[in-house]
Design a protein around this motif. Structure first.
Motif, PDB file in Angstrom:
ATOM      1  N   THR A 159       6.043  -0.687   7.838  1.00  0.00           N
ATOM      2  CA  THR A 159       6.392  -1.923   6.904  1.00  0.00           C
ATOM      3  C   THR A 159       6.890  -3.116   8.040  1.00  0.00           C
ATOM      4  OG1 THR A 159       6.829  -0.971   4.961  1.00  0.00           O
ATOM      5  CG2 THR A 159       7.624  -3.031   5.285  1.00  0.00           C
ATOM      6  N   ALA A 160       6.248  -4.268   8.038  1.00  0.00           N
ATOM      7  CA  ALA A 160       6.695  -5.367   8.614  1.00  0.00           C
ATOM      8  C   ALA A 160       5.604  -6.601   8.403  1.00  0.00           C
ATOM      9  CB  ALA A 160       6.284  -4.970  10.406  1.00  0.00           C
ATOM     10  N   VAL A 161       5.870  -7.589   9.117  1.00  0.00           N
ATOM     11  CA  VAL A 161       5.188  -8.945   9.284  1.00  0.00           C
ATOM     12  C   VAL A 161       4.316  -8.754  10.424  1.00  0.00           C
ATOM     13  CG1 VAL A 161       5.021 -11.308   9.455  1.00  0.00           C
ATOM     14  CG2 VAL A 161       6.937 -10.282   7.992  1.00  0.00           C
ATOM     15  N   TYR A 162       2.889  -8.658  10.358  1.00  0.00           N
ATOM     16  CA  TYR A 162       2.078  -8.453  11.391  1.00  0.00           C
ATOM     17  C   TYR A 162       1.420  -9.820  11.895  1.00  0.00           C
ATOM     18  CZ  TYR A 162       2.052  -3.528  10.951  1.00  0.00           C
ATOM     19  OH  TYR A 162       2.504  -2.057  10.781  1.00  0.00           O
ATOM     20  N   TYR A 163       1.497  -9.891  13.045  1.00  0.00           N
ATOM     21  CA  TYR A 163       0.927 -11.402  13.708  1.00  0.00           C
ATOM     22  C   TYR A 163      -0.048 -10.928  14.651  1.00  0.00           C
ATOM     23  CZ  TYR A 163       5.730 -12.797  12.196  1.00  0.00           C
ATOM     24  OH  TYR A 163       6.931 -13.249  11.580  1.00  0.00           O
ATOM     25  N   CYS A 164      -1.111 -11.996  14.750  1.00  0.00           N
ATOM     26  CA  CYS A 164      -1.992 -11.900  15.853  1.00  0.00           C
ATOM     27  C   CYS A 164      -1.823 -13.009  16.787  1.00  0.00           C
ATOM     28  CB  CYS A 164      -3.344 -12.022  15.150  1.00  0.00           C
ATOM     29  SG  CYS A 164      -3.928 -13.737  14.627  1.00  0.00           S
ATOM     30  N   ALA A 165      -2.078 -12.759  17.952  1.00  0.00           N
ATOM     31  CA  ALA A 165      -1.848 -13.652  19.184  1.00  0.00           C
ATOM     32  C   ALA A 165      -2.897 -13.503  20.261  1.00  0.00           C
ATOM     33  CB  ALA A 165      -0.327 -13.313  19.742  1.00  0.00           C
ATOM     34  N   VAL A 212       2.852  -6.894   5.397  1.00  0.00           N
ATOM     35  CA  VAL A 212       2.639  -5.321   5.004  1.00  0.00           C
ATOM     36  C   VAL A 212       3.803  -4.590   4.620  1.00  0.00           C
ATOM     37  CG1 VAL A 212       1.336  -3.255   5.813  1.00  0.00           C
ATOM     38  CG2 VAL A 212       0.429  -5.374   6.771  1.00  0.00           C
ATOM     39  N   THR A 213       3.670  -3.960   3.588  1.00  0.00           N
ATOM     40  CA  THR A 213       4.500  -3.178   2.773  1.00  0.00           C
ATOM     41  C   THR A 213       4.009  -1.946   2.469  1.00  0.00           C
ATOM     42  OG1 THR A 213       5.701  -4.967   2.067  1.00  0.00           O
ATOM     43  CG2 THR A 213       6.448  -2.887   1.270  1.00  0.00           C
ATOM     44  N   VAL A 251       0.786  -1.180  -0.111  1.00  0.00           N
ATOM     45  CA  VAL A 251       0.072   0.000  -0.009  1.00  0.00           C
ATOM     46  C   VAL A 251       0.842   1.067  -0.046  1.00  0.00           C
ATOM     47  CG1 VAL A 251       0.053   0.090   2.495  1.00  0.00           C
ATOM     48  CG2 VAL A 251      -1.933   1.240   1.148  1.00  0.00           C
ATOM     49  N   GLN A 252       0.343   2.341  -0.491  1.00  0.00           N
ATOM     50  CA  GLN A 252       1.223   3.348  -0.574  1.00  0.00           C
ATOM     51  C   GLN A 252       0.930   4.336   0.540  1.00  0.00           C
ATOM     52  OE1 GLN A 252      -0.238   6.009  -3.852  1.00  0.00           O
ATOM     53  NE2 GLN A 252       1.413   5.088  -5.213  1.00  0.00           N
ATOM     54  N   ALA A 253       1.940   5.036   1.225  1.00  0.00           N
ATOM     55  CA  ALA A 253       1.825   5.839   2.365  1.00  0.00           C
ATOM     56  C   ALA A 253       0.730   6.680   2.425  1.00  0.00           C
ATOM     57  CB  ALA A 253       3.143   6.499   2.350  1.00  0.00           C
ATOM     58  N   GLY A 254       0.121   6.775   3.574  1.00  0.00           N
ATOM     59  CA  GLY A 254      -1.347   7.443   3.720  1.00  0.00           C
ATOM     60  C   GLY A 254      -2.322   6.488   3.452  1.00  0.00           C
ATOM     61  N   GLY A 255      -2.211   5.402   2.853  1.00  0.00           N
ATOM     62  CA  GLY A 255      -3.400   4.600   2.612  1.00  0.00           C
ATOM     63  C   GLY A 255      -3.658   3.657   3.795  1.00  0.00           C
ATOM     64  N   SER A 256      -4.673   2.792   3.663  1.00  0.00           N
ATOM     65  CA  SER A 256      -5.303   1.926   4.708  1.00  0.00           C
ATOM     66  C   SER A 256      -5.328   0.507   4.346  1.00  0.00           C
ATOM     67  CB  SER A 256      -6.769   2.289   4.868  1.00  0.00           C
ATOM     68  OG  SER A 256      -6.900   3.856   5.261  1.00  0.00           O
TER      69      SER A 256
END
Length: 122
Positions: A90-96, A118-119, A12-17
């Motif tokens: 930007t990162a790998v997102y994890y739920c726990a 997420v990039t 996603v571009q900066a500012g996006g969702s």
């Protein structure tokens, strides 16, 4: 044994969702506090936020006001809505799944998903 699976990541571009989902299987998530963490390249896991089984939330200062966590216990799913995204998100997102939404340490959470990338481009 509760199993978690994240989805919804992408570029996603900066500012996006983006909205990430975390679906539970093998057990109900309704009795757990659910947390979101992220891990950027070369860095440790970072607490993003968490939600209690009742819906109370707790966020890291770095995402407060931009990210929102919600849950649908009937669907056994937790969501992370991310807005005003920045390249540093930007990162790998994890739920726990854990016992308290006040917990911010990785070791406080019992069950983890595999993560979704997420990039955010500048």
């Amino acid at each position: 044994q509760v199993q978690l699976e994240e989805s919804g990541g992408g570029l996603v571009q900066a500012g996006g969702s983006l909205r990430l989902s975390c679906a539970g299987s093998g057990g109900t998530l309704s009795t757990y506090a659910m947390g979101w963490f992220r891990r950027a390249p070369g860095k440790e896991h970072e607490f993003v936020g968490a939600i209690s089984w009742r819906g109370s939330t707790n966020y890291a200062d770095s995402v407060k006001g931009r990210f929102n966590i919600s849950r649908d216990n009937a669907q056994n799913t937790v969501y992370l809505k991310m807005s005003s995204l920045k390249p540093e998100d930007t990162a790998v997102y994890y739920c726990a799944a854990g016992r308290s939404y006040y917990y911010t340490k990785r070791d406080d959470y019992e069950h983890w998903g595999q993560g979704t990338q997420v990039t955010v481009s500048s």
